[in-house]
Design a protein around this motif. Structure first.
Motif, PDB file in Angstrom:
ATOM      1  N   HIS A   2       0.767  -1.293  -0.151  1.00 33.00           N
ATOM      2  CA  HIS A   2      -0.028  -0.090  -0.083  1.00 33.00           C
ATOM      3  C   HIS A   2       0.838   1.310   0.130  1.00 33.00           C
ATOM      4  CE1 HIS A   2      -2.885  -3.059   1.518  1.00 33.00           C
ATOM      5  NE2 HIS A   2      -3.803  -2.122   0.832  1.00 33.00           N
ATOM      6  N   LEU A   3       1.964   1.285   0.962  1.00 30.88           N
ATOM      7  CA  LEU A   3       2.920   2.500   0.752  1.00 30.88           C
ATOM      8  C   LEU A   3       3.477   2.720  -0.608  1.00 30.88           C
ATOM      9  CD1 LEU A   3       4.190   4.458   2.424  1.00 30.88           C
ATOM     10  CD2 LEU A   3       6.134   2.876   2.868  1.00 30.88           C
ATOM     11  N   GLN A   4       3.833   1.368  -1.409  1.00 32.74           N
ATOM     12  CA  GLN A   4       4.208   1.809  -2.821  1.00 32.74           C
ATOM     13  C   GLN A   4       3.017   2.355  -3.489  1.00 32.74           C
ATOM     14  OE1 GLN A   4       5.552  -1.772  -4.484  1.00 32.74           O
ATOM     15  NE2 GLN A   4       6.415  -1.010  -6.520  1.00 32.74           N
ATOM     16  N   VAL A   5       1.823   2.113  -3.259  1.00 32.68           N
ATOM     17  CA  VAL A   5       0.741   2.455  -4.270  1.00 32.68           C
ATOM     18  C   VAL A   5       0.808   3.982  -4.035  1.00 32.68           C
ATOM     19  CG1 VAL A   5      -1.540   2.690  -4.663  1.00 32.68           C
ATOM     20  CG2 VAL A   5      -0.400   0.285  -4.385  1.00 32.68           C
ATOM     21  N   ILE A   6       0.848   4.458  -2.688  1.00 34.42           N
ATOM     22  CA  ILE A   6       0.857   5.744  -2.243  1.00 34.42           C
ATOM     23  C   ILE A   6       1.821   6.617  -2.843  1.00 34.42           C
ATOM     24  CG2 ILE A   6       0.493   7.479  -0.520  1.00 34.42           C
ATOM     25  CD1 ILE A   6      -0.948   5.209   1.284  1.00 34.42           C
ATOM     26  N   CYS A   7       3.032   6.049  -2.738  1.00 33.09           N
ATOM     27  CA  CYS A   7       4.187   6.652  -3.242  1.00 33.09           C
ATOM     28  C   CYS A   7       4.123   6.962  -4.847  1.00 33.09           C
ATOM     29  CB  CYS A   7       5.653   5.848  -2.789  1.00 33.09           C
ATOM     30  SG  CYS A   7       5.893   5.893  -1.170  1.00 33.09           S
ATOM     31  N   GLU A   8       3.431   6.018  -5.250  1.00 29.15           N
ATOM     32  CA  GLU A   8       3.428   6.129  -6.855  1.00 29.15           C
ATOM     33  C   GLU A   8       2.427   7.309  -7.192  1.00 29.15           C
ATOM     34  OE1 GLU A   8       4.084   5.468 -10.810  1.00 29.15           O
ATOM     35  OE2 GLU A   8       5.008   4.680  -9.357  1.00 29.15           O
ATOM     36  N   LEU A   9       1.439   7.299  -6.525  1.00 30.69           N
ATOM     37  CA  LEU A   9       0.546   8.408  -6.563  1.00 30.69           C
ATOM     38  C   LEU A   9       1.105   9.747  -6.533  1.00 30.69           C
ATOM     39  CD1 LEU A   9      -2.685   7.175  -4.835  1.00 30.69           C
ATOM     40  CD2 LEU A   9      -2.273   7.604  -7.390  1.00 30.69           C
ATOM     41  N   TYR A  10       2.051   9.851  -5.524  1.00 28.53           N
ATOM     42  CA  TYR A  10       2.690  11.311  -5.320  1.00 28.53           C
ATOM     43  C   TYR A  10       4.026  11.308  -5.806  1.00 28.53           C
ATOM     44  CZ  TYR A  10      -1.516  12.283  -2.371  1.00 28.53           C
ATOM     45  OH  TYR A  10      -2.560  12.605  -2.147  1.00 28.53           O
ATOM     46  N   ILE A  46       0.456  -0.681 -12.849  1.00 31.05           N
ATOM     47  CA  ILE A  46       1.396  -1.449 -11.951  1.00 31.05           C
ATOM     48  C   ILE A  46       1.086  -2.670 -11.243  1.00 31.05           C
ATOM     49  CG2 ILE A  46       3.016  -1.314  -9.828  1.00 31.05           C
ATOM     50  CD1 ILE A  46       3.390   1.684 -11.034  1.00 31.05           C
ATOM     51  N   LEU A  47      -0.214  -2.233 -10.718  1.00 29.05           N
ATOM     52  CA  LEU A  47      -0.845  -3.295  -9.978  1.00 29.05           C
ATOM     53  C   LEU A  47      -1.568  -4.254 -10.874  1.00 29.05           C
ATOM     54  CD1 LEU A  47      -3.336  -1.351  -7.584  1.00 29.05           C
ATOM     55  CD2 LEU A  47      -1.057  -2.495  -7.191  1.00 29.05           C
ATOM     56  N   VAL A  48      -1.644  -4.254 -12.112  1.00 28.33           N
ATOM     57  CA  VAL A  48      -2.007  -5.193 -13.086  1.00 28.33           C
ATOM     58  C   VAL A  48      -0.890  -6.049 -13.422  1.00 28.33           C
ATOM     59  CG1 VAL A  48      -2.834  -5.732 -15.524  1.00 28.33           C
ATOM     60  CG2 VAL A  48      -3.918  -4.075 -14.169  1.00 28.33           C
ATOM     61  N   LYS A  49       0.262  -5.586 -13.516  1.00 32.00           N
ATOM     62  CA  LYS A  49       1.710  -6.089 -13.672  1.00 32.00           C
ATOM     63  C   LYS A  49       1.888  -6.989 -12.502  1.00 32.00           C
ATOM     64  CE  LYS A  49       3.737  -2.987 -16.934  1.00 32.00           C
ATOM     65  NZ  LYS A  49       4.762  -2.068 -17.268  1.00 32.00           N
ATOM     66  N   LYS A  50       1.507  -6.618 -11.392  1.00 29.07           N
ATOM     67  CA  LYS A  50       1.844  -7.260 -10.047  1.00 29.07           C
ATOM     68  C   LYS A  50       0.790  -8.589  -9.961  1.00 29.07           C
ATOM     69  CE  LYS A  50       2.445  -6.802  -5.047  1.00 29.07           C
ATOM     70  NZ  LYS A  50       2.394  -6.043  -3.868  1.00 29.07           N
ATOM     71  N   ASP A  94      -5.994  -7.201  -5.823  1.00 30.64           N
ATOM     72  CA  ASP A  94      -7.400  -7.066  -6.458  1.00 30.64           C
ATOM     73  C   ASP A  94      -8.034  -6.086  -5.798  1.00 30.64           C
ATOM     74  OD1 ASP A  94      -6.458  -8.983  -8.214  1.00 30.64           O
ATOM     75  OD2 ASP A  94      -7.470 -10.523  -7.353  1.00 30.64           O
ATOM     76  N   GLY A  95      -8.171  -6.149  -4.404  1.00 31.99           N
ATOM     77  CA  GLY A  95      -8.992  -5.140  -3.776  1.00 31.99           C
ATOM     78  C   GLY A  95      -8.333  -3.696  -3.884  1.00 31.99           C
ATOM     79  N   THR A  96      -7.225  -3.418  -4.083  1.00 30.79           N
ATOM     80  CA  THR A  96      -6.455  -2.239  -4.299  1.00 30.79           C
ATOM     81  C   THR A  96      -6.717  -1.411  -5.385  1.00 30.79           C
ATOM     82  OG1 THR A  96      -4.873  -2.625  -2.569  1.00 30.79           O
ATOM     83  CG2 THR A  96      -4.441  -0.799  -3.902  1.00 30.79           C
ATOM     84  N   LEU A  97      -6.562  -2.464  -6.429  1.00 33.46           N
ATOM     85  CA  LEU A  97      -7.195  -2.238  -7.778  1.00 33.46           C
ATOM     86  C   LEU A  97      -8.498  -1.775  -8.183  1.00 33.46           C
ATOM     87  CD1 LEU A  97      -6.162  -1.844 -10.742  1.00 33.46           C
ATOM     88  CD2 LEU A  97      -6.479  -4.067 -11.058  1.00 33.46           C
ATOM     89  N   SER A  98      -9.403  -2.399  -7.443  1.00 37.00           N
ATOM     90  CA  SER A  98     -10.805  -2.090  -7.437  1.00 37.00           C
ATOM     91  C   SER A  98     -10.896  -0.762  -6.897  1.00 37.00           C
ATOM     92  CB  SER A  98     -11.678  -3.321  -6.724  1.00 37.00           C
ATOM     93  OG  SER A  98     -11.585  -4.287  -7.453  1.00 37.00           O
TER      94      SER A  98
END
Length: 235
Positions: A2-10, A46-50, A94-98
């Protein structure tokens, strides 16, 4: 993760925290809806690749467990444990991507609604500007003048189309009475002519017949001869 996702956003990495987060108390420039949508799309990729990577790893661990089976029970169980952890990560991904997809769609809908409202506001201001030089009272007066002028024009047309000439003051009832007298006079003349024709016609006699009457009755010899001929024809 989740931290990686947030960092990607910012635009940050997992090890970089120099940029403040929204909840840090420090206010930074808010991104535009277009920028936020773009960041969300990038993170979704990124999440789809993961997801694809985790699915491959799960299949590999499954094949490892099948390979060892009961021959190497310990290795098979370890592979199944790794498979379970990978499946948990895949479910979280899957949940994060949704969640990201839902957020992106919400921003897109909000952007569309904002654009629609902006366009409607522009249209309302344009309509107001078009009506600012109009007065409803003046409009009513103008419509009344138009109606009046149309009535005058109709009256002029009727006056122009009315036939002009002498003798228009003759009573129509008198003309009808004169016409009836002429019709009666004509009828009386026809009856008079019919009576004269009947009186002058000569009596018709029947025509004289053109056939010759027999001078004397037929002889008995002739009758016998005819009877004999009839018998011969029948036989």
């Amino acid at each position: 993760m989740h931290l990686q996702v947030i960092c990607e956003l910012y635009k940050t990495s997992v090890c970089e925290h120099t940029r403040p987060f929204p909840w840090s108390g420090k206010k930074e420039k808010d991104p535009s809806p277009e920028e936020a949508i773009q960041k969300l799309r990038e993170t979704e990729k990124i999440l789809v690749k993961k997801q694809e990577f985790l699915e491959q790893k799960i299949q590999q661990e499954l094949q490892t467990a099948k390979k060892h089976g009961t021959k190497n029970k310990r290795a098979a169980l370890q592979a199944l444990r790794r498979k379970k952890r990978l499946e948990q990560q895949l479910a979280q991904t899957d949940g994060t991507l949704s969640t990201l997809e839902f957020q992106r769609e919400a921003i897109e809908n909000a952007t569309t609604n904002a654009e629609v409202l902006r366009t409607m506001g522009l249209a309302a201001r344009a309509m107001s500007k078009a009506h600012q030089d109009m007065d409803i009272n003046k409009v009513d007066e103008l419509m009344s003048d138009i109606t009046e002028q149309q009535e005058i024009a109709q009256q002029i047309s009727d006056a122009i189309s009315r036939p002009v000439g002498f003798g228009d003051d003759v009573d129509e009832d008198e003309l009808l009475e004169e016409l009836e007298e002429l019709e009666q006079e004509k009828l009386n003349q026809e009856l008079l002519n019919t009576g004269q024709d009947e009186a002058s016609a000569p009596a018709m006699l029947p025509d004289v017949p053109s056939t010759h009457l027999p001078t004397s009755p037929a002889s008995k010899a002739d009758e016998e001869k005819e009877l004999k001929q009839l018998v011969d024809w029948v036989s």
